[in-house]
Structures are given as structure tokens and as C-alpha cells.
Design an enzyme around this catalytic site. Structure first.
Site, PDB file in Angstrom:
ATOM      1  N   HIS A  87       8.287  39.479   4.285  1.00  0.00           N
ATOM      2  CA  HIS A  87       9.167  39.666   3.129  1.00  0.00           C
ATOM      3  C   HIS A  87      10.551  40.161   3.505  1.00  0.00           C
ATOM      4  CE1 HIS A  87       4.945  40.152   1.720  1.00  0.00           C
ATOM      5  NE2 HIS A  87       5.367  39.210   0.891  1.00  0.00           N
TER       6      HIS A  87
ATOM      7  N   ASP B 137       9.200  43.529   6.027  1.00  0.00           N
ATOM      8  CA  ASP B 137       7.927  43.469   6.763  1.00  0.00           C
ATOM      9  C   ASP B 137       7.743  42.067   7.320  1.00  0.00           C
ATOM     10  OD1 ASP B 137       6.904  41.832   4.769  1.00  0.00           O
ATOM     11  OD2 ASP B 137       5.527  43.336   3.943  1.00  0.00           O
TER      12      ASP B 137
ATOM     13  N   SER C 178       4.440  37.156  -3.960  1.00  0.00           N
ATOM     14  CA  SER C 178       4.940  38.470  -3.547  1.00  0.00           C
ATOM     15  C   SER C 178       6.461  38.536  -3.429  1.00  0.00           C
ATOM     16  CB  SER C 178       4.303  38.877  -2.208  1.00  0.00           C
ATOM     17  OG  SER C 178       4.516  37.873  -1.243  1.00  0.00           O
TER      18      SER C 178
END
Ligand code: NAG
Ligand code: NAG
Ligand code: NAG
Length: 369
Positions: A334, A331, A40
Site C-alpha cells: 500500500h 507497507d 484496501s
């Protein structure tokens, strides 16, 4: 045998890519493409097109709100590391592999998938594993041969830069949902060796197809990110021990593996970025790097460490800060766009104490013919 397999493969590709016209394209002389593999941290929207859960997707607001103004699938408020690398290399934004319909792939391709691991078992069925990402690269490589001809495709592949990040999800699984792995099946060292062994295989597979220049990220300080802090209710401000020990073991083993690859694979060059320290420095001393908070901008709980950003992952209520530029994290897991840009700069032009032995800029400037 090898030739036969290639012919069969080429035949399939002709069927699947009838829109590509052989020889219709020529490339500028110093064309350096960027191919991206990882999780991610690097996914620019591949997971929008797979059957997974919102845990592994970021295709809803407020993701993307500050730069793109809509959710692209990137796990940040704006651009991610590969976007900045592409910009510094004077390339357009690199397209994602999915959906693979009539795409222009000569600047490179982003194969990364949120939740992906180096081990096939990691989030199996929910993410595109690194192994599958390399299979997808092989499909693109065959398409490039169809489109450009063998010689030009070979030049493109050998001059391209291969940016890779991986391992974090393998350790997250072992520390959380499948904790028996480290309790009763493998020692930490065995597990790390397995992850590194599989990452090494990825590099070797790309090398076999002609890839020579690799940008590889170390693991960040997983035990110090807002999501990990949330696991311990009485968290006192330092980092979770296992979440620090595993990345340290991993990074040491990775550095050794890269030195070995350099002696085994003729002509390979790499840039290995120490993301462990570059991220930890920002967590420990946010103001020095222009941040107000080392916590997350978007989420629930004291560090906004519950992964609820966007309200689509079970928990509906979440907070969002006014200015993500003030936060190291967007978040719970991340980085914010601003932090992504700082790390990308260090990967691109960092000195050997942070990116070694070469930085990515040097790899882009190298020419193989
Ligand atoms: C997607 O996954 C869900 C849950 O595993 C399953 O029920 C569904 O059939 C899958 N859809 C497709 C198109 O594969
Ligand atoms: C847990 O890890 C073991 C060893 O890698 C693996 O065989 C098993 O499938 C994993 N279980 C889950 C639920 O991922
Ligand atoms: C790669 O991981 C698998 C488990 O997914 C393991 O069985 C295998 O030994 C690993 N390969 C290497 C080269 O370490």
C-alpha cells in the site's frame, strides 16, 4: 412486481432505521455526495467490524500514525485516496458503512473492504466482496429515500460520484494462493474477462439505482510492488512478469468495457485513471516525485516486502522508517500518504493522458436534475 419488492424493502428499512426521521433534512442545492467501493486501497475502516484476520486489517499502529495519530483501519500511515478526493470536493471525511448505527450518510458512504475482489470467491468470508458492497449501497439508497423523500434521494443519487477500484485481489489470489486457477482452469484472457464482467455488473447495478458518474481506477503494476518482489529471492530490480501482464490485460479490457457501457447506458459519464503508469512512474523514478525510496517504509526483508507491518500478522519483527514521506509505499502493498495524495490529485484534476475522458473534478461539477 418491482414496486411490491420496493415496498417490502422499504418496510424492512423502517424497522431497522427508527432513528431516522423522514423529511428532517434538506440539502444544499449543489450537493454532490461520494460513494466509495473497492479494496484496501480505499477501505477506511469497514474491516474493523468484520470477522476476518489481521491480514485484511490495519487497525493497529503504525497504521494511521502520521495523520490521524491512531489506527483507523486505513492501510497507510495517514490518509488514503478517497480522503483527498473528499477534501478536494469540499466534503467531510466520508463515513464507513460499518458500523451502520445512526450514521449520517448524506455526504456519501465508504463501502470498501480490504481483500475484496470482483469475484465472489476471492477471500470469501474474509472481506466484503464488491457484490455485497453494492447490496449495502442499495440499503443506504433505501434509507435515503426514507429520510429525504423519493425526489431528493433521487437527485442525491444521480448527482453523486461513485468511486470504484477492484480486481487486484482477484489476480493476487490467482497468482499466489489459488494458482491452479490460471494453470488449469482458465486462460489469462478468460479470467480477465470474468473479472471485468463482474466489475461491469457492479457499474450496471449502481446505474439501475440512478448512479450516473463513475470514477474508476485501472489496476496498478502489481508485479512491481514490494510484496511481489519479495516472492522472488534473487529479485534483480525489474518486475514480476505475470504481475505486470495481468494488469495490462485487465486495463485494456476495462477501457473497452467502459466505452461499451457509455454506448449502452444513457447519461453515464466516467473518469478512468491510469494508475498503472502513475504508480509505475513513481517506482521507476522516485526522486522525480519527491521520494527517496520506491520500497516500503514498514515491513520485513530487503524491500520490506513481507507484510509484517505492525507485527500482528504472524511475523512479529518488523522495521519502520523514520519518514514515510520519503517512501512510495508505506507497507508491502500500500502507498504512503504522500503517494496517495499525488495519485488523488491526478484522479481529481489530471489531464486526459492520465484520467480520461473526464477527470473527477469535472464529474463533480456536472449537474443532473
Ligand atoms: C469468526 O471466525 C472464526 C474463524 O473462522 C470463527 O471461529 C468464529 O466463530 C467467528 N466469529 C463470529 C462472531 O462469527
Ligand atoms: C480456486 O478457484 C476456483 C475457480 O475460481 C474456485 O472454484 C475455488 O473455490 C478456489 N479455491 C479457493 C481455495 O479459493
Ligand atoms: C462473475 O464471476 C463469476 C465467478 O465468480 C462467473 O461465474 C461469472 O460468469 C462472472 N460474470 C460475468 C458477467 O462475467
Amino acid at each position: 412486481m418491482t414496486r411490491l419488492r420496493f415496498l417490502m424493502f422499504g418496510f424492512l428499512v423502517i424497522i431497522c432505521s427508527c432513528l431516522l426521521v423522514a423529511g428532517s433534512l434538506s440539502l444544499p442545492e449543489k450537493h454532490v455526495a461520494l460513494f466509495i467501493f473497492g479494496d484496501s486501497l480505499f477501505d477506511a475502516g469497514n474491516n474493523n467490524y468484520i470477522n476476518t484476520t489481521t491480514d485484511y486489517q490495519a487497525n493497529f499502529l503504525p497504521y494511521g500514525q502520521n495523520f490521524f495519530k491512531y489506527p483507523t483501519g486505513r492501510f497507510s500511515n495517514g490518509r488514503i485516496i478517497p480522503d483527498f478526493i473528499a477534501e478536494y470536493a469540499k466534503l467531510p471525511l466520508i463515513p464507513t458503512f460499518l458500523p451502520s448505527i445512526n450514521q449520517e450518510f448524506t455526504s456519501g458512504v465508504n463501502f470498501a473492504s480490504g481483500g475484496a475482489g470482483a469475484l465472489t470467491e476471492t477471500h470469501q468470508g474474509l472481506a466484503i466482496s464488491l457484490k455485497t458492497q453494492v447490496s449495502n449501497f442499495k440499503i443506504v439508497e433505501a434509507q435515503l429515500k426514507q429520510k429525504l423523500g423519493d425526489a431528493a434521494a433521487k437527485t442525491l443519487v444521480s448527482n453523486a460520484v461513485y468511486l470504484l477500484d477492484g480486481g487486484a485481489n482477484d489476480y493476487i489470489v490467482a497468482l499466489t494462493t489459488n494458482s491452479s486457477v490460471l494453470r488449469s482452469i482458465y486462460s489469462k484472457k478468460q479470467y480477465v474477462d470474468m473479472v471485468i464482467g463482474n466489475l461491469t455488473t457492479i457499474v450496471k447495478e449502481i446505474y439501475k439505482k440512478g448512479g450516473r458518474k463513475f470514477g474508476i481506477l485501472n489496476l496498478g503494476p502489481m508485479g512491481c510492488v514490494p510484496a511481489m518482489k519479495e516472492l522472488v529471492p534473487s529479485f534483480s530490480g525489474s518486475c514480476l512478469e505475470d504481475g505486470v501482464e495481468l494488469p495490462k490485460l485487465h486495463n485494456k479490457a476495462l477501457s473497452k468495457a467502459l466505452v461499451q457501457l457509455e454506448s449502452q447506458l444513457k447519461g453515464i459519464v466516467y473518469a478512468n485513471h491510469d494508475s498503472y503508469n502513475s504508480i509505475l512512474n513513481r517506482i521507476n523514478n522516485p526522486s522525480k516525485y519527491g521520494f527517496k525510496e520506491a520500497t516500503a517504509c514498514c515491513g520485513t526483508g530487503p524491500f520490506r516486502g513481507l507484510s509484517s507491518c505492525g507485527g500482528k500478522r504472524g511475523i512479529k519483527e518488523y522495521e519502520i522508517c523514520d519518514d514515510p514521506d520519503e517512501y512510495v509505499f508505506f507497507d508491502s502493498l500500500h502507498l504512503s500518504e504522500k503517494a496517495n495524495k499525488q495519485i488523488a490529485k491526478l484522479i481529481w484534476s489530471g489531464t486526459p493522458d492520465v484520467t480520461r475522458p473526464y477527470n473527477l473534478k469535472t464529474l463533480f461539477e456536472l449537474t443532473y436534475s
